[in-house]
Design an enzyme around this catalytic site. Structure first.
Site, PDB file in Angstrom:
ATOM      1  N   CYS A 259       0.808  -1.228   0.000  1.00 10.09           N
ATOM      2  CA  CYS A 259       0.000   0.000   0.000  1.00 10.09           C
ATOM      3  C   CYS A 259       0.834   1.267   0.000  1.00 10.09           C
ATOM      4  O   CYS A 259       0.753   2.063  -0.933  1.00 10.09           O
ATOM      5  CB  CYS A 259      -0.917   0.001   1.223  1.00 10.09           C
ATOM      6  SG  CYS A 259      -2.117  -1.325   1.178  1.00 10.09           S
TER       7      CYS A 259
HETATM    8  N1  LIG Z   1      -2.735  -6.502   1.360  1.00 11.23           N
HETATM    9  C1  LIG Z   1      -3.136  -5.454   2.035  1.00 11.23           C
HETATM   10  O1  LIG Z   1      -2.715  -5.276   3.162  1.00 11.23           O
HETATM   11  C2  LIG Z   1      -4.126  -4.457   1.462  1.00 11.23           C
HETATM   12  C3  LIG Z   1      -4.719  -3.548   2.334  1.00 11.23           C
HETATM   13  C4  LIG Z   1      -5.629  -2.641   1.837  1.00 11.23           C
HETATM   14  C5  LIG Z   1      -5.925  -2.643   0.468  1.00 11.23           C
HETATM   15  N2  LIG Z   1      -5.335  -3.529  -0.383  1.00 11.23           N
HETATM   16  C6  LIG Z   1      -5.734  -3.491  -1.787  1.00 11.23           C
HETATM   17  O2  LIG Z   1      -6.578  -4.597  -2.072  1.00 11.23           O
HETATM   18  C7  LIG Z   1      -6.360  -5.069  -3.399  1.00 11.23           C
HETATM   19  C8  LIG Z   1      -6.011  -6.547  -3.381  1.00 11.23           C
HETATM   20  O3  LIG Z   1      -4.805  -6.719  -2.675  1.00 11.23           O
HETATM   21  P1  LIG Z   1      -4.334  -8.096  -2.059  1.00 11.23           P
HETATM   22  O4  LIG Z   1      -3.263  -7.738  -1.071  1.00 11.23           O
HETATM   23  O5  LIG Z   1      -5.500  -8.901  -1.590  1.00 11.23           O
HETATM   24  O6  LIG Z   1      -3.681  -8.805  -3.350  1.00 11.23           O
HETATM   25  P2  LIG Z   1      -3.224 -10.339  -3.473  1.00 11.23           P
HETATM   26  O7  LIG Z   1      -2.191 -10.339  -4.536  1.00 11.23           O
HETATM   27  O8  LIG Z   1      -2.921 -10.902  -2.130  1.00 11.23           O
HETATM   28  O9  LIG Z   1      -4.530 -11.090  -3.985  1.00 11.23           O
HETATM   29  C9  LIG Z   1      -5.150 -10.801  -5.178  1.00 11.23           C
HETATM   30  C10 LIG Z   1      -5.667 -12.095  -5.796  1.00 11.23           C
HETATM   31  O10 LIG Z   1      -6.432 -11.754  -6.950  1.00 11.23           O
HETATM   32  C11 LIG Z   1      -6.205 -12.743  -7.944  1.00 11.23           C
HETATM   33  N3  LIG Z   1      -6.574 -12.178  -9.230  1.00 11.23           N
HETATM   34  C12 LIG Z   1      -5.890 -11.316 -10.025  1.00 11.23           C
HETATM   35  N4  LIG Z   1      -6.637 -10.998 -11.116  1.00 11.23           N
HETATM   36  C13 LIG Z   1      -7.797 -11.660 -11.017  1.00 11.23           C
HETATM   37  C14 LIG Z   1      -8.964 -11.743 -11.830  1.00 11.23           C
HETATM   38  N5  LIG Z   1      -9.080 -11.036 -12.941  1.00 11.23           N
HETATM   39  N6  LIG Z   1      -9.958 -12.553 -11.425  1.00 11.23           N
HETATM   40  C15 LIG Z   1      -9.862 -13.271 -10.283  1.00 11.23           C
HETATM   41  N7  LIG Z   1      -8.784 -13.220  -9.474  1.00 11.23           N
HETATM   42  C16 LIG Z   1      -7.774 -12.430  -9.823  1.00 11.23           C
HETATM   43  C17 LIG Z   1      -4.733 -13.077  -7.793  1.00 11.23           C
HETATM   44  O11 LIG Z   1      -4.457 -14.366  -8.344  1.00 11.23           O
HETATM   45  C18 LIG Z   1      -4.547 -13.040  -6.276  1.00 11.23           C
HETATM   46  O12 LIG Z   1      -4.741 -14.303  -5.683  1.00 11.23           O
HETATM   47  C19 LIG Z   1      -5.272  -4.170  -3.979  1.00 11.23           C
HETATM   48  O13 LIG Z   1      -5.868  -3.117  -4.693  1.00 11.23           O
HETATM   49  C20 LIG Z   1      -4.583  -3.630  -2.754  1.00 11.23           C
HETATM   50  O14 LIG Z   1      -3.985  -2.366  -3.007  1.00 11.23           O
HETATM   51  C21 LIG Z   1      -4.447  -4.447   0.100  1.00 11.23           C
END
Ligand SMILES: NC(=O)c1ccc[n+]([C@@H]2O[C@H](COP(=O)([O-])OP(=O)(O)OC[C@H]3O[C@@H](n4cnc5c(N)ncnc54)[C@H](O)[C@@H]3O)[C@@H](O)[C@H]2O)c1
Length: 418
Positions: A259
């Site tokens: 982030c």
């Molecule tokens: N990790 C954190 O701490 C956090 C906190 C707040 C916000 N976010 C935001 O949340 C969002 C997701 O982050 P995350 O950390 O969960 O990512 P992540 O990489 O852990 O998980 C995302 C998942 O989505 C899957 N994916 C990608 N494209 C896809 C599609 N078209 N259809 C289905 N699945 C798909 C990937 O294979 C992966 O498993 C981002 O925008 C991030 O900025 C993350």
């Protein structure tokens, strides 16, 4: 029982699936990664906040992961939690969001509530999702609802979890906002409805930009305080005794995670694109925070020099390589540029991190030191990058030849602090 499809089963999507499943939703996790799907369906979780036991309960309550987009057809609610990284030249890469929303548009058959949770620049929900979902003549609030709700997951935080962290929700229309508030209220204690999707998108970026800038501020202060012979850690300790108007942020070897290093660039991009000028605070904080790994390398070189040693050929032990303490997540960890910078000057690097058994830096994969005490005793300098709770810093600091603490975690007067 209502059907929920959560697209993306990562750090954000899986905890959401768990909370909604616990609240009685029939949850399907839609994923592009077949290995993730297979592991989840066999009860093996890759997200530290969701232990296998919790996943087991979800599976007993009907949760399933799949790669089949057809599950969207029966969904009452679809929440999109896919990655939003930076692409070429630091521009937002919305390809995963676009692909996810295309799958929703192709399979939308009910009056489904669609919510985007992925962090993104202001206007994405209205400018990217709405037109995609309106394809084929569908109309917002008549054929589907649309809202944005930023995720505030803090991996590893045992106090502030999904259920008790207030959730901001902004509908593209008031009716869509009401639907989204009703959905989250089933499993989140406090739901905060804001005026619209843009305000909800920007609120998330404000939160992370605020952290980024304040970390930049103390990082810059740490550098000149060192030059001036002022203990920055003592300064922050003193300032934070003020009960109002001050929040403590701490210097470190650089910002990491999914982030803080990324989200402010989304806001900067949208200001530049719409108004043609930069968001100067973000540029400045980025400059300072990105300079910290090199600053650590420089300080290590100086410390060794003060002990009549050169960095080239010295044995350097790095402690903690994940991007924050007590978790395994290494995304954008500053430990990588620190290790690469030290290696480029000829240091012989080893590392220890019980959460990260194998770690790739400088082009090859290395194993975490198996005997911490021996590794500490053997190193010319030990650098604390992440104060995992298992580290006995008192003992490490007294057994190390030189102990450089980049986190202000050690009380030992012999430690050298950032
Ligand atoms: N990790 C954190 O701490 C956090 C906190 C707040 C916000 N976010 C935001 O949340 C969002 C997701 O982050 P995350 O950390 O969960 O990512 P992540 O990489 O852990 O998980 C995302 C998942 O989505 C899957 N994916 C990608 N494209 C896809 C599609 N078209 N259809 C289905 N699945 C798909 C990937 O294979 C992966 O498993 C981002 O925008 C991030 O900025 C993350």
């Amino acid at each position: 029982m209502k059907n929920l499809v959560v697209i993306g089963q990562g750090y954000v999507g899986l905890p959401l699936s768990q909370a909604a499943s616990h609240a009685g939703y029939n949850v399907t996790g839609l994923e592009v990664n077949q290995e993730v799907v297979d592991n989840l369906n066999s009860g093996s979780s890759h997200v530290e906040d969701i232990p296998d036991l919790a996943l087991q309960t979800m599976l007993e309550n009907g949760y399933r992961a799949t790669t089949d987009n057809a599950v969207i057809r029966d969904a009452d609610v679809v929440v999109i939690c896919v990655p939003t990284p930076l692409g070429d030249a630091g521009r937002p890469d919305l390809s995963a969001v676009e692909s996810a929303v295309a799958s929703v548009a192709e399979n939308l058959e009910k009056k489904t509530l669609v919510i985007l949770e992925s962090t993104t620049y202001p206007g994405t929900t209205e400018e990217v999702l709405e037109p995609a979902l309106e394809s084929g003549g569908r109309r917002l609030d008549k054929d589907f609802y649309l809202a944005f709700s930023p995720e505030r997951i803090d991996p590893g935080n045992k106090t502030w979890r999904l259920e008790n962290t207030p959730k901001v929700v902004g509908g593209v229309t008031p009716a869509s906002g009401d639907e989204a508030v009703e959905f989250y209220s089933k499993f989140i204690e406090t739901v905060v409805k804001v005026k619209g999707a843009k305000e909800a998108e920007t609120a998330k970026l404000l939160e992370n930009t605020y952290r980024h800038i304040n970390i930049g501020l103390v990082n810059e202060m740490a550098k000149f305080s060192h030059e001036l012979g002022i203990d920055i850690w003592e300064v922050i300790k003193a300032a934070k005794t003020k009960p109002f108007g001050f929040q403590a942020f701490y210097p470190g070897p650089g910002v990491g995670g999914h982030c803080i290093p990324i989200d402010p660039s989304y806001l900067n991009y949208s200001v530049r694109k719409a108004l043609g000028h930069p968001f100067r605070f973000v540029d400045l904080a980025e400059d300072i925070n990105n300079s910290m790994p090199n600053y650590v390398v420089q300080r290590v070189q100086d410390l060794l020099n003060d002990h009549q040693k050169s960095l080239s050929g010295s044995k350097v032990l790095l402690l903690g390589v994940s991007y924050k303490a007590d978790i395994a997540d290494q995304r954008h960890s500053p430990a990588i540029p620190v290790a690469n910078g030290l290696a480029s000057k000829g240091a012989v690097i080893s590392y220890h991190d019980a959460n990260v058994p194998n770690w790739k830096f400088n082009g090859s994969t290395h194993e975490s030191a198996s005997d911490l005490d021996a590794a500490v005793a053997n190193a010319d300098i030990v650098i604390l990058l992440q104060p995992h709770r298992e580290y006995d810093l008192e003992s490490i600091a007294s057994n190390a030849q030189i102990f450089f603490d980049t986190r202000g975690a050690s009380d030992n007067p012999e430690s050298f602090m950032l």
